[in-house]
Design an enzyme around this catalytic site. Sequence first.
Site, PDB file in Angstrom:
ATOM      1  N   PHE B 256      13.179   9.432   8.602  1.00 51.36           N
ATOM      2  CA  PHE B 256      12.148   9.507   7.760  1.00 51.36           C
ATOM      3  C   PHE B 256      12.466   9.678   6.351  1.00 51.36           C
ATOM      4  O   PHE B 256      11.726   9.980   5.695  1.00 51.36           O
ATOM      5  CB  PHE B 256      11.298  10.698   8.174  1.00 51.36           C
ATOM      6  CG  PHE B 256      10.854  10.697   9.527  1.00 51.36           C
ATOM      7  CD1 PHE B 256      10.366   9.620  10.323  1.00 51.36           C
ATOM      8  CD2 PHE B 256      11.103  11.948  10.330  1.00 51.36           C
ATOM      9  CE1 PHE B 256      10.030   9.981  11.633  1.00 51.36           C
ATOM     10  CE2 PHE B 256      10.906  11.955  11.740  1.00 51.36           C
ATOM     11  CZ  PHE B 256      10.150  10.799  12.311  1.00 51.36           C
ATOM     12  N   ALA B 526      14.511  -4.125   9.984  1.00 58.04           N
ATOM     13  CA  ALA B 526      14.197  -5.331  11.114  1.00 58.04           C
ATOM     14  C   ALA B 526      14.266  -6.523  10.663  1.00 58.04           C
ATOM     15  O   ALA B 526      14.918  -7.454  11.352  1.00 58.04           O
ATOM     16  CB  ALA B 526      12.669  -4.697  11.603  1.00 58.04           C
ATOM     17  N   THR B 669       7.282  -1.754  20.460  1.00 55.87           N
ATOM     18  CA  THR B 669       7.807  -0.739  19.531  1.00 55.87           C
ATOM     19  C   THR B 669       6.894  -0.656  18.086  1.00 55.87           C
ATOM     20  O   THR B 669       7.108   0.333  17.422  1.00 55.87           O
ATOM     21  CB  THR B 669       9.019  -1.133  19.270  1.00 55.87           C
ATOM     22  OG1 THR B 669       9.188  -2.467  18.852  1.00 55.87           O
ATOM     23  CG2 THR B 669       9.979  -0.930  20.414  1.00 55.87           C
ATOM     24  N   GLN B 673       5.402   2.524  15.961  1.00 60.55           N
ATOM     25  CA  GLN B 673       5.956   2.840  14.627  1.00 60.55           C
ATOM     26  C   GLN B 673       4.541   3.060  13.907  1.00 60.55           C
ATOM     27  O   GLN B 673       4.498   3.905  13.114  1.00 60.55           O
ATOM     28  CB  GLN B 673       6.538   1.434  13.894  1.00 60.55           C
ATOM     29  CG  GLN B 673       7.928   1.401  14.289  1.00 60.55           C
ATOM     30  CD  GLN B 673       8.432   2.185  13.156  1.00 60.55           C
ATOM     31  OE1 GLN B 673       8.607   3.363  13.152  1.00 60.55           O
ATOM     32  NE2 GLN B 673       9.639   1.265  12.418  1.00 60.55           N
ATOM     33  N   GLU B 740       6.976   2.263   7.116  1.00 63.61           N
ATOM     34  CA  GLU B 740       6.601   2.973   5.847  1.00 63.61           C
ATOM     35  C   GLU B 740       4.937   2.760   5.710  1.00 63.61           C
ATOM     36  O   GLU B 740       4.413   3.516   5.301  1.00 63.61           O
ATOM     37  CB  GLU B 740       7.460   2.751   4.839  1.00 63.61           C
ATOM     38  CG  GLU B 740       8.885   2.686   5.019  1.00 63.61           C
ATOM     39  CD  GLU B 740       9.854   3.396   4.134  1.00 63.61           C
ATOM     40  OE1 GLU B 740      11.011   2.740   4.113  1.00 63.61           O
ATOM     41  OE2 GLU B 740       9.617   4.423   3.507  1.00 63.61           O
TER      42      GLU B 740
END
Lengths: 327, 780
Positions: B256, B526, B669, B673, B740
Site C-alpha cells: 500500500f 501489471a 484478481t 484489487q 490505486e
Amino acid sequence: MNDFSYTQAATAKEATDLRKATPAGAYIAGGTTLLDLMKAHLAEHPQLVDINQLPLKGIEQTKDGLRIGALETMSDVGEHPLVVQQYPAVSQALLLAASPQLRNMASLGGNILQRTRCGYFRDAAFPCNKRVPGSGCPALDGDHHNLAILGVSDSCIANSYPGDLSVALTAFDAVLTLEKAKGKQRQVPLTEFYLLPGNTLQRETVLEPGELIVAITIPAATHAQRSTYLKVRERSSYAYALASAAVGLDVQGGTIRAARVALGGVGAQPWRSREAERVLTGQPATEATFRAAAAAALQGARPREHNRYKVELAQNTLVRALQQVAG
Amino acid sequence: MDTEPQFFETNAAPGVVGQPLSRVDGWAKVTGRAKYSAEYNQLPGLVHAVLRTSDVAKGRVTSIDASAAQRQPGVLAIFTHENLPKLAKTPNNPEDQKAFASSPMSFFPMASDQVHYAGQPLAMVVADTLEHAQYAAALLKVNIAAEVPTASYLDPKATSYVPKSVKGTEGVTKRGDAQAAFRNAPVQLTATYHHATNHHNPMEPGATTAHWEAPDRLTVYDTTQGVSETQKTLAAMLGLATEQVRVVTKYLGGGFGCKAWVWPHVVLAPLAAKAVGRPVKLVLTRPQQFTGMGHREEQEQTLRLGATKEGKLLGIVHEKTSTTSPWDDYAETNSRIINMLYALPAFESTYHLAKASVMTSTSTRAPGDMPGSFAIECSMDDLAYQLGLDPIQVRLLNYAEKDPTNGHPWSSKSLKQCYARGAELFGWSQRNPRNGQTRNGKLLVGYGMATASYPVHNSQGNARVRLYADGRAVVQAGATDLGTGTYTIITQVAADALGVPPQNIRFELGDTILPTTQWSGGSTAAGRVSSSVYLAAQEVWQKLIKMAVIDRKSPLYGAKAADVVMEKGRLQLKADPGKGEAFGEVMKRASLSDVEGTAQGRYGSIYKEPGAAADANMNKEEKDAAAGYSMHAFGAHFCEVHVDPELGTVRVARWVSVMSAGRILNPKTARSQVIGGSIFGIGAALMEQTVRDPNLARYTNADLASYHVPVNADIPDMRVDFIDEHDPHVNAMGVKGIGEISIVGVTAAVANAVFHATGRRLRSLPMTPDKVLAAMRQPA
C-alpha cells in the site's frame, strides 16, 4: 514481558494457596486480556496460576437464578439456550463483544476483570494516573473521544471496564461469588463490585489479592426475559462501545411495572441508572417516558470537548433500546 | 528485439489472458509454504534484533544505561547513537541522498542524540532469541531531556509556509487565472475538507533479515515493493557496489505504499548483522509499524469552485495545508486529480506545510489522488444539488474530452461507459432526486457516486523467458507481488505469449538476481512486467523462426522470417497455416534444450518514445507531450448508505465499482484489487484515523484494536465490472494499473451518499458517529 513461573492448579484451594504465597502473581484463564497487558509491560506478574482445571464450569438454574461458572467461555454462555431465553441482553452483550476467536477463549471471570482501553493507560510511554499515581492524565486535554462522562474524576476519565457483559449483568442484579480461600466465600452484587475513581485509581474492584471469581448468579425476572443490549460503535464488529444500553422492561397493559437500565461506554464503571429506572417505573411505555428516563440517566454527565457527543448518543441509545423491548 | 514493439494479440484460443485464473500461488499461501521475508529462519546462526523507540516526541537523549540489559542471557550486542556503525552515505546528508533510489525521508535515527518524533528508534538490541532481545530492550534505561513537541499543523505553535515544491509539484501552480474565474463566476462554492492521519497497516509488518554471506556479499530478505530500489539504496548506504547486495522478496503481505521505501529498520538489520557476524532478523511490532514506515498525513483542503448557472466549471482554486516532518517538504499532491478530472479552464493550487514532531509521511494508496478526489468529488456533488442536476449529469456536462492540463488527447478513456454501466448495475435511476427523503424504518437511505481516475506513470523493466523443448518455460523478472496477483497474471501472459498451458509456466520474481525491473508501485507493475514478458517471448519466437527458415529439414525452410508466425506453440506460415511445425522440433534438430529471450518493457508515455525514455530529466508533462497522449485509467463508484440519524452510524449497504483500465489480464484478481481498494476507502471514509496526542505528539491508538479498519460486517456484497478498453499507446499489453484507482473517489462516494441520505454534508473524514450526530443537529 518479564520472566514468570507458570503453575496449573488442580483445585481452588491449591490456586488460592499459590496466590497467597505469591501475592504479586495472577490467575490466568483464557489469557486474552492478561497476556496483552503483560506484553505491554502494564502488568508484571512473577507467577501465573492457571485455573482452567478448576471445576468452575456449568450453567444451571438455582433458586437464586441462573448460576454460571466463572470459567465458562463467552461463546458458550452467549449461545446457551437458558441465557438466550431468560436473559437476552446478557447473551447479546456477550455475542456482540470481541471476535469469535476471543469469545471462544475468554472466560466470564476474566471478562469481568478486563481493564480500560484508554490509549494512555495502554501505552506505558504516556503518563497515566491509573498506572503511575500522580503522573498526570493527558486524556483530559487529549484524545478522550471514547472515554467516560459519568462517574469520572478530575484525575481519570477512563471507562475502567470497557466491555459489554458487566453492563448487562449490572442491569439485571447479578451477584458474584468470590472465594479467597477454601470455605471462605462471599457474595458481592455486581453493582458494588466496581469502584469509582476516587483516591484509589489503581483499585478498580473490591476483589482482594488472591480472591477468585467462582460464579455469577443472575436472578430470574420478567424484566430480564424482556431485555436487550444495544451497542453503538465505530464499526460493525470487533470494537468497543461508544455507548451501549442494557435494558429490561416488565410492561403490563402499557404500563411499566419494573425496569432495569445500565449504560456502557459512558461510565467510569458499568453504569446502572436507578434514576432512569425510577422515571420509567409506573409510567406508560411511550417515547416521552423513555426520553425522560434517558435525560435522567445522563443528568450527572461531565463531558469534555471530544466526548460531548456521548451525552446525546447515550440518551438516544437508551431510548432506542427501550423502544426495542417495549415493542 | 530488432522489430518495433508489437501490440499483444493472444496466440492461444481461447487464451488464458482475460480469464479468471485462480491464484497460482494460492496453494502455497494457504498451506504456509509461501515464505515471507521474516521466515528465513533456517539461516545459519540467525539471531534477532529488537528496536527500542522513543517515548517522547522531542528532546535529546542524555543517557542510555544498558547495564541491566547487557547482563541478560543471550544478548549479543546493544547499539545506540553512541556506537552504531556509521553509514557510508546517509539520508541526513542531502548530497548523499542523490545516490539513493528509494529514500523516504531525510533523516536516519541513532546518528545523534536528537529525538524528533515519538517512536523514533533510539537503540537496537541483538540477542539469540526474540524473547531475550525484547526483554533486554525493555530493560534499557533511556533518559531524555524532553522538549515541547509540535503535534501537527493544527498545533497553535505550528507555523505554516508555502514550500518551493512538494513531490516535484511546485508549491504554487497556476493554469489560467483561476482566481478571476472564481471571482466572476455566477455560481461559487467554497468548502473545506479534513482528512485524518491514516496508516497503511499491511497485515505483514515491516521485516528485514540480513545475511552477510561474505564481507563483500550481503543478502537481504526484506518486505519491499521494489527489490532493485532497495538493493541500490542499501548498497549506497553501506558503501557496497550494487551487485554486492542481493535483495529477496518472494511474497509480500500487502504494501500500500509503505513498503516502497528503505526505512531505517531496513538499514539497521544489515548493520547489526555485520557487527555480530551472524544473520539478523528485525521485525517491526505493530505499534512500531505506526512510526516505522510512514503514514498518510492529516490535512485540510479548501476548494473554491466557480461555475456557470448551467453547471459548467469556470475555475477552481485549491489550497491544501498539512503536516510534515522537521526535515522534508512532503505532501501528497492532491492538486493533480483536481486539475485534470474535468474540462476545467483555469486552476490554481497552493500547498501549505507546517513542520511538526513527526516522521515524514509517505505514499499511501493513490497518494494525492485519493484525498484530492474527496474534495473535488464532494464539491461536484454540491454543484449538482445546488443547480438541481443529477450528479452524473453534472459530471457529463464537464466531461473532459481531452486532458485539460495540456490539451492532449487521452490514450483511451471510457469514463462515460463507466458511468452508464455503473448506473445500470446500481439502479441509479431509482434515486430520489431530493436528499433526506428516503427512509427504511429509522434509517435514512442515500445514494452517492463519484468519479475515479489514476495516471499511468512511466516505468520500465526487463524480463527473461526461457522456453524448453518440452514445452515448459521459466519466466523471470525482479518484480514484486504485493499479494495482488502478479504471479498469476504474468503466468497467464507468458502462457499465451508462448502458446503453452499456464501450468507449464514457472514465473520467478522478487529477487535482484533476476532481470532488473522497477518497483511495484504507482500501479505500474501489471503493465510493465506483462509487457516485458510478452516482448521477451517474442524474442524467443524470432530466434526460433530464424532457425527454422534456414534449417533444411524444416517445413519452413526458405520462407521469409516475416511470413512465419507462432500459433498455439506451432511455427507456421501466415498464408498457409498447414505448413509448419511444433517449436520443439526445431530445437531438437538443433540440439537445443531451450531458447531464451529477453526484453525491456515500457509503460506509459515512454512506451513508444525510446528517445524520451533516455531523458530522465523530463517530467511527466514533457514526456506526455513527447508521446502526444495523456494516459489515465478512469472509473466510477456507486454507493448506498444507511444512516442512523439518532445513533450516528453509517453503514454501506450496497456498492458498485466500474473501472476502465485498458486490458484486464485476469478479472478475478482485478476484481479483488477493486474490492480491496474500495474497502480501504470505505475505511478512510467511516472509521480509520490515527490520533496524535495534541500535547505530547504521540499516537494514542497505535494498534489494530483501536485503529479501526473495516471488518467483514461493515462490507456488503460488492459488484465490480470492467469496461473493455483497447489502448495501444500505454504499453505492449494495453494494460493500465488498477491497484490505486480503486480507492480514488471512494470517500467522496460515501460522503455523497450520506449527503443524499441526510441532507447534511460531512466534510471531515472519517465520518464517525460523533460527527454524524453533530451534523444532524444542524439544519438540513
